[in-house]
Design a protein around this motif. Sequence first.
Motif, short mmCIF file in Angstrom:
data_model
loop_
_atom_site.label_atom_id
_atom_site.label_comp_id
_atom_site.label_asym_id
_atom_site.label_seq_id
_atom_site.Cartn_x
_atom_site.Cartn_y
_atom_site.Cartn_z
N LEU A 245 23.95 -32.89 26.69
CA LEU A 245 24.34 -32.08 27.90
C LEU A 245 25.60 -31.53 27.75
O LEU A 245 25.85 -30.50 28.10
CB LEU A 245 23.90 -33.17 29.35
N PRO A 246 26.75 -32.69 27.57
CA PRO A 246 28.01 -32.00 27.62
C PRO A 246 28.18 -30.79 26.66
O PRO A 246 29.21 -29.85 26.97
CB PRO A 246 28.90 -33.22 27.16
N VAL A 247 27.62 -30.62 25.47
CA VAL A 247 27.86 -29.40 24.79
C VAL A 247 26.70 -28.34 24.70
O VAL A 247 26.57 -27.65 24.17
CB VAL A 247 28.03 -30.05 23.19
N ALA A 248 25.84 -28.80 25.84
CA ALA A 248 24.53 -27.92 25.91
C ALA A 248 24.88 -26.36 26.10
O ALA A 248 24.09 -25.53 25.49
CB ALA A 248 23.67 -28.43 26.87
N PHE A 249 25.93 -26.10 26.90
CA PHE A 249 26.11 -24.76 27.08
C PHE A 249 26.51 -24.15 25.80
O PHE A 249 26.12 -22.83 25.73
CB PHE A 249 27.51 -24.84 27.95
N ALA B 255 21.68 -22.52 33.77
CA ALA B 255 21.01 -23.97 34.25
C ALA B 255 21.68 -24.76 33.86
O ALA B 255 21.65 -25.91 34.46
CB ALA B 255 19.57 -23.65 33.96
N VAL B 256 22.07 -24.83 32.37
CA VAL B 256 22.75 -26.03 31.91
C VAL B 256 23.90 -26.49 32.67
O VAL B 256 24.04 -27.61 32.95
CB VAL B 256 23.36 -25.64 30.47
N GLY B 257 24.82 -25.48 33.09
CA GLY B 257 25.88 -25.81 33.87
C GLY B 257 25.36 -26.33 35.43
O GLY B 257 26.14 -27.27 35.53
N PHE B 258 24.53 -25.66 35.89
CA PHE B 258 23.73 -26.54 37.18
C PHE B 258 23.60 -27.94 37.05
O PHE B 258 23.88 -29.01 37.50
CB PHE B 258 22.82 -25.93 37.67
N LEU B 259 22.81 -28.25 35.55
CA LEU B 259 22.51 -29.81 35.11
C LEU B 259 23.85 -30.47 35.09
O LEU B 259 23.80 -31.69 35.53
CB LEU B 259 21.68 -29.93 34.01
N GLN B 260 24.92 -29.93 34.42
CA GLN B 260 26.00 -30.74 34.21
C GLN B 260 26.70 -30.96 35.59
O GLN B 260 27.35 -32.23 35.83
CB GLN B 260 27.09 -29.84 33.53
N LEU C 290 33.24 -34.07 30.13
CA LEU C 290 32.34 -33.43 31.45
C LEU C 290 32.75 -33.84 32.62
O LEU C 290 32.80 -34.79 32.84
CB LEU C 290 30.77 -34.00 30.98
N ASP C 291 33.14 -32.87 33.52
CA ASP C 291 33.75 -33.16 34.71
C ASP C 291 33.39 -32.04 35.81
O ASP C 291 32.75 -31.02 35.16
CB ASP C 291 35.08 -33.73 34.87
N GLY C 292 33.62 -31.99 36.93
CA GLY C 292 33.32 -31.02 37.83
C GLY C 292 33.94 -29.64 37.47
O GLY C 292 33.34 -28.50 37.45
N TYR C 293 35.26 -29.72 36.74
CA TYR C 293 35.83 -28.71 36.23
C TYR C 293 35.10 -27.89 35.11
O TYR C 293 34.91 -26.73 35.40
CB TYR C 293 37.47 -29.23 35.77
N SER C 294 34.57 -28.70 34.00
CA SER C 294 33.80 -27.89 33.16
C SER C 294 32.55 -27.24 33.75
O SER C 294 32.05 -26.25 33.02
CB SER C 294 33.62 -28.91 31.97
N ALA C 295 31.95 -28.02 34.40
CA ALA C 295 30.51 -27.54 35.02
C ALA C 295 30.56 -26.69 35.65
O ALA C 295 29.70 -25.53 35.59
CB ALA C 295 29.71 -28.90 35.67
N PHE C 296 31.73 -26.40 36.60
CA PHE C 296 31.78 -25.34 37.23
C PHE C 296 32.29 -24.06 36.35
O PHE C 296 31.65 -23.02 36.42
CB PHE C 296 33.14 -25.44 38.46
N ALA C 297 32.95 -24.31 35.46
CA ALA C 297 33.50 -23.36 34.51
C ALA C 297 32.14 -22.59 33.76
O ALA C 297 31.91 -21.69 33.67
CB ALA C 297 34.30 -23.71 33.54
N ALA C 298 31.30 -23.66 33.33
CA ALA C 298 29.98 -23.51 32.75
C ALA C 298 28.97 -22.32 33.72
O ALA C 298 28.57 -21.30 33.20
CB ALA C 298 29.17 -24.43 32.45
N MET C 299 28.95 -22.78 34.95
CA MET C 299 28.05 -22.01 36.03
C MET C 299 28.82 -20.41 36.26
O MET C 299 28.13 -19.53 35.99
CB MET C 299 27.92 -22.71 36.99
N LEU D 261 28.75 -15.43 21.45
CA LEU D 261 29.61 -16.44 20.77
C LEU D 261 30.98 -16.48 21.61
O LEU D 261 31.53 -17.59 21.60
CB LEU D 261 29.71 -16.07 19.42
N ALA D 262 31.08 -15.30 22.02
CA ALA D 262 32.71 -15.31 22.82
C ALA D 262 32.61 -16.23 24.09
O ALA D 262 33.48 -17.09 24.32
CB ALA D 262 32.86 -13.82 23.14
N PHE D 263 31.56 -16.11 24.84
CA PHE D 263 31.35 -16.92 25.87
C PHE D 263 31.27 -18.71 25.52
O PHE D 263 31.52 -19.39 26.35
CB PHE D 263 30.23 -16.45 26.92
N ALA D 264 30.55 -18.83 24.63
CA ALA D 264 30.51 -20.34 23.94
C ALA D 264 32.09 -20.56 23.89
O ALA D 264 32.52 -21.65 24.23
CB ALA D 264 29.57 -20.21 22.75
#
Lengths: 175, 500
Positions: B7-11, B49-54, B82-91, B124-127
């Motif tokens: 999950l942590p690298v799924a985005f 969706a991955v961001g939401f799961l995170q 994996l923390d709230g910071y990275s998960a919010f950034a993912a979303m 790729l840029a967003f990854a």
Amino acid sequence: MAEAVTFGIFAIVALAGAVTMLVAKNPVYSAVGLLSAMFALAVMYILLDAHLVAMVQVIIYAGAVMTLFLFVIMLIGVDNPNAYGPRPVSQSIVTWVVAGVFFAAIVLAGSGAWVTGSAAFGTADLNGTIENVADEMFGTWTIVFLSTVMLLTIAAVGTIALAYFTGADDDEAAA
Amino acid sequence: MENAAFLPVAFEVVLLVGALVVLLVAVVADRDRRWWGPVAGLSFALAGAVGFLQWREVEETGGGLFFSSLDVPVFRSPMVVLDGYSAFAAMLLAVVGFVGLLAAWDLVVKVGKRGPEFVVLVLLAFAGLHMMTATPNLVVIFIGLETASIAFYVLAGFVRTSEASKEAALKYFLLGSLASALFLYGVALVFGATGSLSIYGANSIRNFFSTVIVAEPGILLAGMALMLVGLAFKVTAAPFHQWAPDVYQGAPTGAVGLMSAGIKVAAFAAIGRIFIGGFISQIDAWGPIVAVIAALSMIVGTFLALVQDDIKRLLAYSGVAHAGYILTALVAGVQGIGPMWFYLATYSLMVVGAFAVVSTVAGPDAGRAPLADFGGLAKANPELGWLMSSLVLGMAGIPFFAGFVGKVLSFTAAASVENPWPAGDNGYLWLVVLGTLTTVIGLAFYLRIISTMFTGQEPELQTEATLPIRFAVVISAVVTVVFGIVPWPLIDVVRDALPL
């Protein structure tokens, strides 16, 4: 003592090479300056027990990358180094002042340095053999190693995007 | 098998797979049917969706650090966090990427057979952008930054027939490389000073500061300063903003919103992660410097925006001012993270929406976009005129638009700091006063855009927006208005989007 002397000699070589690269009028001289800086860095790596990195530096950077640079320079041509005309005096004064201030700031910061307690925080085994480097690269740094794949893919795709589909295939030209 | 988490690298993996699918299918498939749009949209949807799961995972377990190998973690540095910071950034990045690609769709259509390459670069840029926010390791932040930057250099020069586009790409490339080099130099010096490249973990920078008393922080300060300069360049904070107006103006309009919003979200997140996550104990050293950069950005951005005649340059300078408002939040330390996220979440969508409108009027591949061309836009196309007006009012910081809430949160955070510089216990009150003043002055040029749209000649230019652009503009305008009137849901979310 021998280490300090070696370091001193090759530090001067590296700096001289870097300065040559910047100020040389002829691009081939610049390339040779870069080459000598890279060789001097390779010696530094050996002094730091990073044997594999030193070899990589010589083989890949001094060997392959420099050859590529020289090819590009030869393709572009070395006959007209002043094709873009001289730089305005005001601009070069500003350049040197900014560079000088930057350099002075780094020297100042470095001389007031308090350097790390690497005994407590560095790794114990600093011997850069192939085995140790591989353990780090494919142990601690696997994800970084794999992320560079993404970087290389971007570079390849970017090149294709900018250079491919020219002529009859080019939609912009047709439009 | 805690360390073997996916999950942590799924985005990143989802976007990378999407990009590879587009690349591989493009080799064999028909390039005339533009099937790559749905693939990219689906990738961004899955990534969101991955961001939401995170986010859910962090709520349940609190997140954690992840390593590259399965052996004893004590000897390894963590590479993914994996923390709230990275998960919010993912979303947030998934939404910005999705809306940004909608806004860029006219350009994708225009570049014809090079569409797949455009889409792959964006994915790729967003990854890479998310990589910058989801790692404790400074080297990984650098690689993410380079991945995104190189993609954006290419996007800036995507229209090969335009001299302005080529100039923008070269300028962006040269100055951006310098900024990246400065950042890397800073990373090296910080490593020299602390013996660590990682913000968290057993052998980390945070650990270092909690066990060692820093007597002479010379190299450390130089390293921090260089990293700050490198990232301040990417977020167009003054005095490192000079490239932005030229690049925004020259680059194809369709891509500008995507580029500027994406890199700002990730680079601000990286500043927060490094300086508030890692160097929070040194806030007395970097806080005042960030405050000065924020003040300069607000002044330079606001006053230079006043005199622009080109809407892309105007939006670029307004972006400089906005970088100042976001940095204002960051001087508050941990309390500033929530306001930073709120500001970024709303501002990034406003930028994407505004550039989508510009791309309709001036053309998706155009360089220049004179403000005069917008005369009468609201008469010719009321829908677009009103949507653009709400976006512009949002940027201006008028009450009941999201920009206002963002500014209030940011100023409140800055005013609550104890013992800031210069000495005193009034918080960064001078910065807040300056921010309020520049906001008021900024109204002048924001209202000028609106008055141009509602008065003036019927334009002969294109005013009928295509469907993807209308979607993009509507989404961003709705976000601006809804979070301006009812900001509390988002405020509750960003309160938890903290670094580990």
